[in-house]
Motif scaffolding. Structure first.
Motif, PDB file in Angstrom:
ATOM      1  N   UNK A  41       0.814  -1.221   0.000  1.00  0.00           N
ATOM      2  CA  UNK A  41       0.000   0.000   0.000  1.00  0.00           C
ATOM      3  C   UNK A  41       0.847   1.270   0.000  1.00  0.00           C
ATOM      4  N   UNK A  42       2.164   1.108  -0.035  1.00  0.00           N
ATOM      5  CA  UNK A  42       3.029   2.274  -0.254  1.00  0.00           C
ATOM      6  C   UNK A  42       2.721   2.930  -1.597  1.00  0.00           C
ATOM      7  N   UNK A  43       2.120   2.178  -2.509  1.00  0.00           N
ATOM      8  CA  UNK A  43       1.692   2.726  -3.805  1.00  0.00           C
ATOM      9  C   UNK A  43       0.796   3.939  -3.637  1.00  0.00           C
ATOM     10  N   UNK A  44      -0.035   3.935  -2.588  1.00  0.00           N
ATOM     11  CA  UNK A  44      -1.026   5.001  -2.399  1.00  0.00           C
ATOM     12  C   UNK A  44      -0.562   6.093  -1.428  1.00  0.00           C
ATOM     13  N   UNK A  45       0.631   5.950  -0.868  1.00  0.00           N
ATOM     14  CA  UNK A  45       1.053   6.883   0.178  1.00  0.00           C
ATOM     15  C   UNK A  45       1.196   8.307  -0.338  1.00  0.00           C
TER      16      UNK A  45
END
Length: 529
Positions: free
Chosen positions: A332-336
């Motif tokens: 979910x680092x993709x959305x950070x």
């Protein structure tokens, strides 16, 4: 002589007129940089994404099963109720027109562009600042990309679309917006379960902020109740049809990594733990950029903070692994960075004199410097990625020699002792690389993703192989007798130490070396006693 002051006006300097030349230049640079990033998908014939080969192998196997031409129909079956339908379905359709590796690149390239478009659309909806759009570019090539989470990446722009539709629905719930939310949510459900839960949680939180009464809230939650029923239906289906649920011994239990490891979460925007570590300075600067641009927390729309709160909650609270799935919170680092950008907006001066000063003395040079440094940060990241990709092409070229020596339609065992890539700076680029034989030559490679519940092709319950999930990490544990070694014709090996020859030694079958190219070796089973 008297001079009337009523007709005098103070004109703002030409440099602050809108649309300014500065804005036009940086928007052109943004669009150009976004398009250039697409080049990264096309440099290497096979991308250094750890799991991508297994996903490609699933597409080829699915296509052969649908055409009734697969020699493996006795050991696997089609799983039509798959939450990975979108990513695999698109790749399957394109694979009739082009090689499967190219088909998956086309889908991921479209997903990347859709992701950036979705981020920009949400930023506009929240009233954010377009100068932070630069934060949307690096994350797609971060941790999920390095690990080859193909279906997660494909689902990401769909998740953003659902969040956008959910925001519209929360502002004005009606039949039309409810139907739009239901349709978008169902598409997302059949794209990826984790992104589905993420988007639905944010959408439901919009309602908690927007709805004034409990009755309005309960009525507005009806679409989310439908989504809950869909999840229950899938859980019941899985329990009835998944023979692996009983095999709890190999399933990873829920685990939380040490919290000091979680401090590296922002760096996962820029790569895996290893490859992203060199981007500390650009990462810190991107986080500081909103404050350097004198932006403030978005007060015009309170819901703008909710995506960031959702990502932070996952960062802090979500386990590292659970339900047969590894690297839960890391992906979910993709959305950070997008969620971080949504949280900021320009702050209007509070009185007329402050507004006048902001026009007359606007720090144009400082703003240009900050934007230029953001551009340099993105360019340096994409430049490093480009160099790494070109080096990976040269490093992985020897695999072609191995692949060319293998006859199609055979069963193979992948023994990757050296998983890492010095060229791409990851520890797992070659982890599943042997599965390209299945993807391109219609063979069958163990270990295989057909073990897992969401996959469109699954093992039949009476043909479960000895190579269970986790074997790919411990090839040295292979035992010829317990591993049913004579089942395989080929053994695809990447090994610098020569350990493979010891592992394959047995008293039952002859094993001969067919080809060796750099770190790669191909062994073949001969006659058996």
């Amino acid at each position: 002589m008297s001079v009337s002051l009523t007709n005098c006006s103070h004109k703002a300097p030409a440099t602050v007129l809108e649309p300014s030349l500065q804005r036009i230049i940086f928007r052109v640079l943004f669009y150009g940089t976004t398009l250039y990033a697409s080049v990264l998908f096309w440099i290497a014939p096979r991308l250094p994404m750890a799991d991508l080969a297994q996903h490609a192998a699933q597409v080829t196997l699915l296509r052969d099963l649908l055409a009734h031409t697969s020699p493996w129909a006795d050991i696997v079956r089609i799983n039509f109720f798959t939450p990975y339908l979108t990513g695999y379905g698109l790749a399957l359709l394109l694979s009739y027109l082009m090689p499967v590796a190219v088909a998956m690149k086309v889908v991921m390239n479209a997903a990347y562009l859709g992701f950036v478009i979705g981020c920009v659309s949400l930023r506009k909806r929240f009233g954010g600042d377009e100068r932070l759009d630069w934060l949307f570019i690096p994350g797609f090539f971060g941790f999920p990309f390095g690990w080859g989470f193909y279906t997660f990446l494909v689902a990401a722009p769909i998740g953003l679309a659902v969040i956008l539709v959910a925001h519209t629905y929360a502002a004005r719930p009606n039949i039309k917006s409810a139907i739009a939310l239901l349709l978008a949510g169902i598409v997302l459900f059949f794209s990826h379960g984790l992104v589905f839960f993420f988007a639905c949680a944010i959408g439901a939180s919009f309602l908690l902020v927007k709805r004034k009464s409990l009755f309005e809230l309960l009525v507005a939650l009806v679409p989310y109740c439908v989504f809950s029923l869909l999840c229950i239906l899938f859980a019941l289906f899985a329990k009835q049809t998944d023979p692996l649920i009983a095999l709890q011994s190999y399933l990873p239990q829920a685990s939380w990594t040490q919290y000091e490891h979680r401090l590296a979460f922002p760096l996962l925007v820029w790569g895996t733990y290893l490859s992203g570590s060199i981007f500390v300075v650009p990462a810190l600067f991107m986080f500081a950029a909103p404050f350097m641009l004198r932006l403030g927390i978005n007060r015009s729309d309170r819901t703008a903070l909710l995506p960031l709160l959702a990502v932070v909650a996952i960062w802090i609270l979500a386990p590292k692994s659970a339900m047969k799935t590894e690297y839960l919170y890391e992906r979910f680092s993709l959305f950070l960075m997008p969620a971080y950008a949504f949280a900021f907006s320009r702050q209007d001066p509070t009185n007329a004199s402050e507004r006048q000063r902001s026009l007359r003395f606007r720090p144009v040079m400082r703003e240009s410097a900050v934007l230029l440094l953001m551009v340099i940060g993105c360019w340096s990241f994409l430049g490093v990625q480009t160099i790494r990709m070109h080096r990976f092409v040269a490093e992985s070229a020897s695999f072609e020699t191995i692949l060319e020596r293998m006859e199609p339609g055979q069963r193979a065992l992948s023994l990757i002792f050296d998983r890492g890539s010095d060229a791409y700076t990851t520890r797992m680029a070659y982890l599943q690389y042997g599965a390209w034989y299945q993807a391109e030559r219609h063979g069958f490679v163990d270990y295989n993703f057909a073990w897992f519940l969401p996959q469109p092709v699954r093992f039949r319950s009476d043909h479960l192989p000895a190579m269970r999930p986790g074997f790919e990490w411990t090839p040295s544990a292979f035992d010829w007798k317990s591993g049913d070694g004579k089942l395989y014709r080929y053994f695809i090996v990447r090994d610098k130490s020569g350990e493979a020859s010891k592992v394959l030694a047995n008293a039952e079958c002859e094993i001969r070396l067919v080809e060796r190219a750099a770190e790669w070796s191909l062994y073949e089973r001969g006659t058996c006693r």
